[in-house]
Design a protein around this motif. Structure first.
Motif, PDB file in Angstrom:
ATOM      1  N   GLY A 173       0.821  -1.207   0.000  1.00 51.61           N
ATOM      2  CA  GLY A 173       0.000   0.000   0.000  1.00 51.61           C
ATOM      3  C   GLY A 173       0.851   1.251   0.000  1.00 51.61           C
ATOM      4  O   GLY A 173       0.557   2.223  -0.713  1.00 51.61           O
ATOM      5  N   TYR A 174       1.920   1.222   0.796  1.00 51.20           N
ATOM      6  CA  TYR A 174       2.796   2.399   0.854  1.00 51.20           C
ATOM      7  C   TYR A 174       3.491   2.633  -0.489  1.00 51.20           C
ATOM      8  O   TYR A 174       3.490   3.755  -1.021  1.00 51.20           O
ATOM      9  CB  TYR A 174       3.856   2.244   1.951  1.00 51.20           C
ATOM     10  N   SER A 175       4.104   1.598  -1.050  1.00 46.04           N
ATOM     11  CA  SER A 175       4.862   1.750  -2.295  1.00 46.04           C
ATOM     12  C   SER A 175       3.986   2.272  -3.427  1.00 46.04           C
ATOM     13  O   SER A 175       4.379   3.187  -4.163  1.00 46.04           O
ATOM     14  CB  SER A 175       5.484   0.408  -2.696  1.00 46.04           C
ATOM     15  N   ILE A 176       2.796   1.699  -3.563  1.00 47.19           N
ATOM     16  CA  ILE A 176       1.897   2.125  -4.639  1.00 47.19           C
ATOM     17  C   ILE A 176       1.401   3.552  -4.403  1.00 47.19           C
ATOM     18  O   ILE A 176       1.208   4.319  -5.345  1.00 47.19           O
ATOM     19  CB  ILE A 176       0.719   1.136  -4.770  1.00 47.19           C
ATOM     20  N   SER A 177       1.250   3.934  -3.140  1.00 46.42           N
ATOM     21  CA  SER A 177       0.803   5.303  -2.839  1.00 46.42           C
ATOM     22  C   SER A 177       1.811   6.347  -3.281  1.00 46.42           C
ATOM     23  O   SER A 177       1.467   7.519  -3.463  1.00 46.42           O
ATOM     24  CB  SER A 177       0.524   5.461  -1.341  1.00 46.42           C
ATOM     25  N   GLN A 178       3.065   5.953  -3.462  1.00 41.85           N
ATOM     26  CA  GLN A 178       4.118   6.888  -3.851  1.00 41.85           C
ATOM     27  C   GLN A 178       4.147   7.180  -5.349  1.00 41.85           C
ATOM     28  O   GLN A 178       4.919   8.021  -5.803  1.00 41.85           O
ATOM     29  CB  GLN A 178       5.480   6.349  -3.407  1.00 41.85           C
ATOM     30  N   VAL A 179       3.308   6.486  -6.094  1.00 43.43           N
ATOM     31  CA  VAL A 179       3.290   6.667  -7.546  1.00 43.43           C
ATOM     32  C   VAL A 179       2.976   8.113  -7.932  1.00 43.43           C
ATOM     33  O   VAL A 179       3.466   8.624  -8.934  1.00 43.43           O
ATOM     34  CB  VAL A 179       2.271   5.693  -8.192  1.00 43.43           C
ATOM     35  N   GLY A 180       2.202   8.817  -7.140  1.00 40.12           N
ATOM     36  CA  GLY A 180       1.846  10.198  -7.457  1.00 40.12           C
ATOM     37  C   GLY A 180       2.802  11.244  -6.938  1.00 40.12           C
ATOM     38  O   GLY A 180       2.540  12.445  -7.043  1.00 40.12           O
ATOM     39  N   GLU A 181       3.920  10.823  -6.371  1.00 36.63           N
ATOM     40  CA  GLU A 181       4.879  11.762  -5.779  1.00 36.63           C
ATOM     41  C   GLU A 181       5.959  12.166  -6.773  1.00 36.63           C
ATOM     42  O   GLU A 181       6.750  11.330  -7.212  1.00 36.63           O
ATOM     43  CB  GLU A 181       5.540  11.123  -4.552  1.00 36.63           C
ATOM     44  N   GLY A 182       6.022  13.429  -7.161  1.00 36.12           N
ATOM     45  CA  GLY A 182       7.145  14.023  -7.895  1.00 36.12           C
ATOM     46  C   GLY A 182       7.692  13.255  -9.079  1.00 36.12           C
ATOM     47  O   GLY A 182       7.113  12.299  -9.568  1.00 36.12           O
ATOM     48  N   LYS A 183       8.848  13.698  -9.557  1.00 39.11           N
ATOM     49  CA  LYS A 183       9.574  13.035 -10.636  1.00 39.11           C
ATOM     50  C   LYS A 183      10.659  12.171 -10.010  1.00 39.11           C
ATOM     51  O   LYS A 183      11.690  12.668  -9.561  1.00 39.11           O
ATOM     52  CB  LYS A 183      10.186  14.067 -11.587  1.00 39.11           C
ATOM     53  N   LEU A 184      10.396  10.861  -9.996  1.00 34.06           N
ATOM     54  CA  LEU A 184      11.270   9.951  -9.263  1.00 34.06           C
ATOM     55  C   LEU A 184      12.241   9.185 -10.150  1.00 34.06           C
ATOM     56  O   LEU A 184      13.127   8.510  -9.650  1.00 34.06           O
ATOM     57  CB  LEU A 184      10.424   8.957  -8.459  1.00 34.06           C
ATOM     58  N   LEU A 185      12.062   9.300 -11.458  1.00 34.58           N
ATOM     59  CA  LEU A 185      12.941   8.593 -12.382  1.00 34.58           C
ATOM     60  C   LEU A 185      13.793   9.589 -13.168  1.00 34.58           C
ATOM     61  O   LEU A 185      13.339  10.685 -13.495  1.00 34.58           O
ATOM     62  CB  LEU A 185      12.124   7.735 -13.338  1.00 34.58           C
ATOM     63  N   LYS A 186      15.020   9.210 -13.484  1.00 30.16           N
ATOM     64  CA  LYS A 186      15.952  10.110 -14.170  1.00 30.16           C
ATOM     65  C   LYS A 186      15.410  10.527 -15.538  1.00 30.16           C
ATOM     66  O   LYS A 186      15.585  11.668 -15.968  1.00 30.16           O
ATOM     67  CB  LYS A 186      17.308   9.431 -14.313  1.00 30.16           C
ATOM     68  N   GLU A 187      14.740   9.615 -16.224  1.00 27.70           N
ATOM     69  CA  GLU A 187      14.227   9.948 -17.553  1.00 27.70           C
ATOM     70  C   GLU A 187      13.113  10.978 -17.480  1.00 27.70           C
ATOM     71  O   GLU A 187      12.918  11.778 -18.396  1.00 27.70           O
ATOM     72  CB  GLU A 187      13.730   8.702 -18.260  1.00 27.70           C
ATOM     73  N   GLU A 188      12.370  11.000 -16.364  1.00 26.62           N
ATOM     74  CA  GLU A 188      11.335  12.012 -16.170  1.00 26.62           C
ATOM     75  C   GLU A 188      11.970  13.399 -16.000  1.00 26.62           C
ATOM     76  O   GLU A 188      11.513  14.389 -16.543  1.00 26.62           O
ATOM     77  CB  GLU A 188      10.477  11.677 -14.947  1.00 26.62           C
ATOM     78  N   GLN A 189      13.037  13.430 -15.213  1.00 30.51           N
ATOM     79  CA  GLN A 189      13.709  14.707 -14.970  1.00 30.51           C
ATOM     80  C   GLN A 189      14.392  15.224 -16.234  1.00 30.51           C
ATOM     81  O   GLN A 189      14.568  16.426 -16.416  1.00 30.51           O
ATOM     82  CB  GLN A 189      14.713  14.542 -13.833  1.00 30.51           C
ATOM     83  N   ALA A 190      14.774  14.284 -17.102  1.00 27.72           N
ATOM     84  CA  ALA A 190      15.426  14.695 -18.356  1.00 27.72           C
ATOM     85  C   ALA A 190      14.422  15.037 -19.429  1.00 27.72           C
ATOM     86  O   ALA A 190      14.775  15.458 -20.518  1.00 27.72           O
ATOM     87  CB  ALA A 190      16.338  13.564 -18.842  1.00 27.72           C
ATOM     88  N   GLY A 191      13.137  14.841 -19.119  1.00 24.83           N
ATOM     89  CA  GLY A 191      12.081  15.178 -20.064  1.00 24.83           C
ATOM     90  C   GLY A 191      11.900  14.149 -21.152  1.00 24.83           C
ATOM     91  O   GLY A 191      11.375  14.440 -22.215  1.00 24.83           O
TER      92      GLY A 191
END
Length: 391
Positions: A372-390
């Motif tokens: 439950g905790y891990s899945i709840s984190q799906v909506g938190e910020g940009k957590l992957l490097k490819e997301e931050q790189a656009g």
């Protein structure tokens, strides 16, 4: 890799309320994606609660290592700390899957699998309760309480409470959930499993669900939150009254109180380090005898999450554990997505249920909590490097 994450989630949904073996399979399946995504993860983007969970994991490890003078199980408890670490490291695979590969069809499969498997376990448990034999597990079972498929009444009941708060959330937010799962089907699932939960006669689990349910209204409808709380209090009081001897168990209450006193005594003995993760249970009878605490023949975990953590990791572990829960709650409160709106009351169920049962020390419950905790984190910020790189 995506297929492996999806299959791991499928096994998780299949086993959350039915089988410890399946849950062990989930951990084996998700381990490789966890390792694969470590170099692809931007850990700076992780939430504060995620770092609190990692800190708690490290404290648990140290609690075992530095308490070898009283460690009756040696270093064996270290193997159980993987549940917490997987809770932290599975965030990245889940983020990637749900943001990039979780088609409506795949989510439908996961939700229907969870509902069908859990309802099957409940029906099998109720039949077993009425016949004295569980025809699925092929075991003789109690005629007095519904034990699901596992036969472990309290563990099954608390996982069922977690499940029920999720289903209730999907029903309440049907505009968002109905593209994944039929609302009328969900109502049927909720009613069947409510009956199953009641028949466990597990007061802590039922109370947790009743207290958690109003928190769907907590953020935006404070007045309705209070009214729903009062209504469910009256419902709970009525259920307690009509259940009679099924829930009125003064002997059980005294046993639980004796464990609370024992856990607090263990904390006072070793306030800085505790006894070490999962080691309090092994010392509980001996502590009772030394301090002349009631029911020295009865031992086990603390029957309270907070006392269990304090008795096994000391004051620092206790503070970090509370910080993790508070940060998790605050993060879910600040978000508006469906997962967060369901996670908020899920946390309340975890906290309230953990007041009478050390779910944080019991593998079958800890699986559900960490998932439950891990899945709840799906909506938190940009957590992957490819997301931050656009990308």
């Amino acid at each position: 890799m995506i297929s492996l994450i999806y299959f791991a989630l499928f096994v998780l949904c299949l086993g959350l309320v039915t089988s410890m073996s399946l849950l062990g399979g989930f951990h084996a399946l998700i381990a490789l994606p966890c390792l694969y995504f470590i170099p692809k993860t931007s850990f700076k983007g992780f939430s504060k609660s995620a770092w609190a969970l990692l800190a708690l994991s490290i404290i648990l490890i140290f609690s075992v290592v530095i308490n070898q003078d009283v460690a009756l199980a040696g270093y064996k408890p270290l193997s159980k700390i993987k549940y917490f670490l997987i809770g932290f490291f599975s965030i990245a695979p889940f983020v990637y899957f749900f943001r990039n590969q979780a088609t409506d069809k795949r989510i439908k499969v996961l939700l229907y699998t969870l509902c069908v498997s859990t309802t099957f376990a409940t029906i099998a448990g109720v039949v077993g309760m009425n016949t004295g034999f569980n025809y699925v597990s092929q075991k003789v079972v109690s005629l007095e309480r519904n034990a699901g498929l596992s036969g472990m009444i309290l563990n099954y009941a608390h996982n069922l409470a977690f499940f029920q708060i999720i289903i209730l959330g999907l029903i309440i937010y049907k505009k968002e959930s109905q593209k994944y799962i039929n609302t009328y089907f969900l109502i049927g699932v909720f009613l069947i499993n409510s009956w199953g939960l009641y028949l466990t006669y597990t007061r802590g689990a039922v109370l947790a669900l009743l207290v958690g349910a109003p928190f769907f209204l907590f953020k935006k409808y404070k007045g309705k939150f209070v009214l729903m709380g009062v209504a469910l209090f009256l419902l709970g009081s009525g259920l307690f009254f009509i259940s009679g001897s099924n829930v009125y168990r003064p002997g059980s209450d005294r046993l639980r109180l004796s464990m609370w006193e024992t856990a607090y005594t263990a904390f006072k003995e070793r306030p800085l380090t505790g006894y070490g993760y999962l080691n309090f249970e092994l010392h509980s009878r001996e502590i009772k005898k030394r301090y002349n605490i009631e029911h020295p023949e009865f031992g086990g975990h603390a029957h309270n999450n907070f006392l269990e953590v304090m008795a096994t990791t000391g004051i620092i572990g206790g503070i970090v554990f509370i910080a993790w829960i508070l940060l998790w709650f605050i993060e879910m409160y600040r978000r508006e997505d469906l997962v967060a709106k369901i996670a908020l009351p899920f946390i309340v169920v975890f906290v309230v249920g953990g007041a009478t049962q050390a779910t944080i020390a019991l593998g079958v419950n800890l699986f559900f909590i960490m998932a439950g905790y891990s899945i709840s984190q799906v909506g938190e910020g940009k957590l992957l490097k490819e997301e931050q790189a656009g990308v």
